[in-house]
Design a protein around this motif. Structure first.
Motif, PDB file in Angstrom:
ATOM      1  N   THR A 193       0.838  -1.204   0.000  1.00 32.00           N
ATOM      2  CA  THR A 193       0.000   0.000   0.000  1.00 32.00           C
ATOM      3  C   THR A 193       0.870   1.249   0.000  1.00 32.00           C
ATOM      4  O   THR A 193       0.594   2.220  -0.719  1.00 32.00           O
ATOM      5  N   LEU A 206       0.728   3.916  -3.058  1.00 31.76           N
ATOM      6  CA  LEU A 206       0.197   5.253  -2.771  1.00 31.76           C
ATOM      7  C   LEU A 206       1.300   6.288  -2.620  1.00 31.76           C
ATOM      8  O   LEU A 206       1.022   7.453  -2.328  1.00 31.76           O
ATOM      9  N   VAL A 262      -8.410   8.348  -5.138  1.00 31.00           N
ATOM     10  CA  VAL A 262      -7.989   6.978  -4.839  1.00 31.00           C
ATOM     11  C   VAL A 262      -8.932   6.349  -3.818  1.00 31.00           C
ATOM     12  O   VAL A 262      -9.324   5.181  -3.956  1.00 31.00           O
ATOM     13  N   GLU A 263      -9.317   7.112  -2.808  1.00 31.87           N
ATOM     14  CA  GLU A 263     -10.229   6.572  -1.789  1.00 31.87           C
ATOM     15  C   GLU A 263     -11.602   6.273  -2.388  1.00 31.87           C
ATOM     16  O   GLU A 263     -12.188   5.209  -2.129  1.00 31.87           O
ATOM     17  N   SER A 299     -11.610   3.244  -4.847  1.00 33.76           N
ATOM     18  CA  SER A 299     -11.407   1.958  -4.179  1.00 33.76           C
ATOM     19  C   SER A 299     -12.610   1.498  -3.362  1.00 33.76           C
ATOM     20  O   SER A 299     -12.625   0.370  -2.857  1.00 33.76           O
ATOM     21  N   VAL A 325      -6.509   1.299   1.774  1.00 29.70           N
ATOM     22  CA  VAL A 325      -6.369   2.691   1.333  1.00 29.70           C
ATOM     23  C   VAL A 325      -6.761   3.641   2.460  1.00 29.70           C
ATOM     24  O   VAL A 325      -6.007   4.555   2.815  1.00 29.70           O
ATOM     25  N   VAL A 378      -5.032   2.225  -7.945  1.00 30.46           N
ATOM     26  CA  VAL A 378      -5.945   1.323  -7.245  1.00 30.46           C
ATOM     27  C   VAL A 378      -5.911  -0.074  -7.859  1.00 30.46           C
ATOM     28  O   VAL A 378      -5.856  -1.079  -7.143  1.00 30.46           O
TER      29      VAL A 378
END
Length: 287
Positions: A25, A29, A124-125, A128, A137, A208
């Motif tokens: 992760t 990220l 991204v959040e 996902s 995430v 993602v």
């Protein structure tokens, strides 16, 4: 893995694979730490269908469907984007501000079809949501994702105890990742080919999807070690083929850009290699 060995090292295995998830992760990220510099915001497009508003994200498909009832718009079940979020990210001032960044300019230019832009971290959040990796995430972003303390020696000792190189490839990658952290803590502020990365920025979709491939590969290896009856040697290949190119090609592209920048994502690099072998050599996992 021999049941006796597994029981003896169960805590160590659980700890090591939790750290693998954290490391994967963190690698995937990493670009969003640069914010507007190397990442593009997620472009939104509004479509109409049977009176509904369909909100699609660039390369991620439909994020939300809004339906009007009694003069009030609501998000239908299964929508990843809320109405409040859409209103926030479709604000013209927000779009103008985000579009000023070089990475956004390179990706979209003065595109008149932009109905909204979501900053990379929020994108991204949101993308996902509903996926296997969403908890990783959100946990990473809010600092709650477990990061077990491990040394290179502890990982290497565990690999030796398991005694099967074919079943510990991700653990070997973890040892390399931990060694990198030990010898060169943090991410270097000096990136190679930075102009290329700005011209070809990271997007929420690729980050993602790549993290998903990382997770599937890590989780599969762990399940093989614990003798999960639902996991066969071929099951990872079946999953990756089922998910398709959008997911599996993403990790190749993301890892390639990171290596170009001089940042080596050891865990993701190994997951990418395993994915390539599975796709390119159909007989690879056949008994």
């Amino acid at each position: 893995m021999d049941n006796k060995v597994f029981k003896e090292y169960e805590k160590e295995i659980t700890k090591a694979y939790a750290r693998l998830i954290y490391s994967a992760t963190d690698e995937m990220l990493w670009p969003i730490k640069t914010g507007l510099e190397l990442c593009k915001p997620l472009k939104l497009e509004v479509r109409s269908r049977n009176g509904d508003k369909i909100i699609a994200g660039d390369k991620v498909g439909v994020l939300a469907t809004f339906r009007q009832k009694a003069k009030k718009w609501t998000a239908v079940e299964g929508s990843r984007l809320t109405l409040d979020e859409f209103e926030m990210f479709s604000d013209k001032k927000v779009i103008e501000t985000l579009l000023d960044a070089p990475a956004a300019q390179a990706a979209y230019g003065e595109d008149a079809l932009i109905d909204g832009l979501i900053p990379i971290t929020e994108a991204v959040e949101i993308v996902s949501r509903g996926m296997d990796v969403h908890e990783f995430v959100t946990g990473y972003l809010d600092g709650s994702l477990p990061k077990p303390a491990l040394t290179v020696k502890e990982v290497n000792d565990l690999i030796s105890a398991i005694g099967n190189p074919d079943q510990t490839r991700m653990l070997l990658a973890l040892a390399s990742a931990l060694d990198k952290v030990r010898n060169a803590p943090g991410v270097s502020s000096s990136l190679t080919y930075e102009n290329f990365l700005i011209a070809n920025p990271f997007g929420a979709d690729k980050l993602v999807h790549s993290l998903c491939v990382d997770y599937w590969t890590i989780d599969h290896e762990k399940m093989v070690l614990v003798n999960d009856s639902h996991v066969s040697r071929a099951s990872l290949r079946e999953l990756i083929v089922e998910k398709g190119v959008r997911y599996t090609e993403a990790i190749r592209k993301v890892v390639g850009k990171m290596v170009l920048a001089g940042v080596i994502p050891w865990v993701s690099l190994e997951a990418m290699q395993i994915r390539w072998e599975l796709i390119s050599r159909p007989m690879f996992f056949r008994d």
